[in-house]
Design a protein around this motif. Sequence first.
Motif, PDB file in Angstrom:
ATOM      1  N   GLU A   1     -16.798  47.379 -24.644  1.00 42.34           N
ATOM      2  CA  GLU A   1     -17.065  45.961 -24.868  1.00 42.34           C
ATOM      3  C   GLU A   1     -17.235  45.697 -26.371  1.00 42.34           C
ATOM      4  N   PRO A   2     -17.100  44.432 -26.808  1.00 43.81           N
ATOM      5  CA  PRO A   2     -17.361  44.129 -28.212  1.00 43.81           C
ATOM      6  C   PRO A   2     -18.835  44.363 -28.554  1.00 43.81           C
ATOM      7  N   GLN A   3     -19.085  44.748 -29.799  1.00 42.14           N
ATOM      8  CA  GLN A   3     -20.464  45.022 -30.215  1.00 42.14           C
ATOM      9  C   GLN A   3     -20.814  44.189 -31.434  1.00 42.14           C
ATOM     10  N   TYR A   4     -22.090  43.889 -31.563  1.00 42.16           N
ATOM     11  CA  TYR A   4     -22.575  43.029 -32.654  1.00 42.16           C
ATOM     12  C   TYR A   4     -23.869  43.583 -33.210  1.00 42.16           C
ATOM     13  N   THR A   5     -24.120  43.267 -34.474  1.00 40.66           N
ATOM     14  CA  THR A   5     -25.439  43.557 -35.047  1.00 40.66           C
ATOM     15  C   THR A   5     -25.844  42.394 -35.951  1.00 40.66           C
TER      16      THR A   5
END
Length: 223
Positions: free
Chosen positions: A173-177
């Motif tokens: 899945e796409p990941q974010y920070t």
Amino acid sequence: MKVSVITIFPDFFPGPLGISIVARAIEQDALSVECIDPRAFTDDLHRTVDDAPFGGGAGMVMKIEPIADALDAAGPGRRVMFTPAGAPLSQEHLDRWAGEAHLVLLCGRYEGIDQRVADHLIDEEVSLGDFVLAGGEVAALAVIEGVARLLPGVLGNPSSIEHESFRDGLLEEPQYTRPAEFRGWRVPDVLLSGNHAAVDEWRHEERVRRTRERRPDLLGDSS
Ligand code: SAH
């Protein structure tokens, strides 16, 4: 695990092997890498490892004798050769090879290698993809890096191996920070919600959606 790379360009390797995860694997003695140069097994003045193709045509072909000698010098192990005609390299190969005590990687150059090598001396032929490189060294580095990170104790957080692309036939899945917003581009609200069940559900849906959009070939019955 020991990896023997058969290459006429051993200078290709020290730089990349000295960086990050592969360097750590070597430092921890989880991995050792040696290069064996087929030129060391020639006895003519020019240390010839290639010759013109039987039947004529452009380019040069790597000779069988120096490669056979180099494979003998490597000793028993799983022998993998790189060629555009091989099976597409996949995580399945790397998972399997990570369990081998000794992996022998054969890098071609020029127009490739006398076919008798693949027919009689090699266990598996793999390709990095449907394109042509100048040699197998980049493919060998890809395999070494992909295998090194699977060796026990090498990755700081082993669970990252279980939850990455291809593990269950799905892309990640796409990941974010942080930051949650940058130039007006916001992170999906669900990831900020603190609702773990909702996050898990979103992640699974994203994995299926992305795989369907980008790599429908990966989707079997599990979709
Ligand atoms: N004449 C060959 C290409 C030779 S390229 C052909 O048309 O198929 C020289 C060497 O580079 C090959 O022997 C192989 O070891 C390596 N190589 C080139 N492309 C590759 C790829 N896609 N995957 C893995 N190895 C590759």
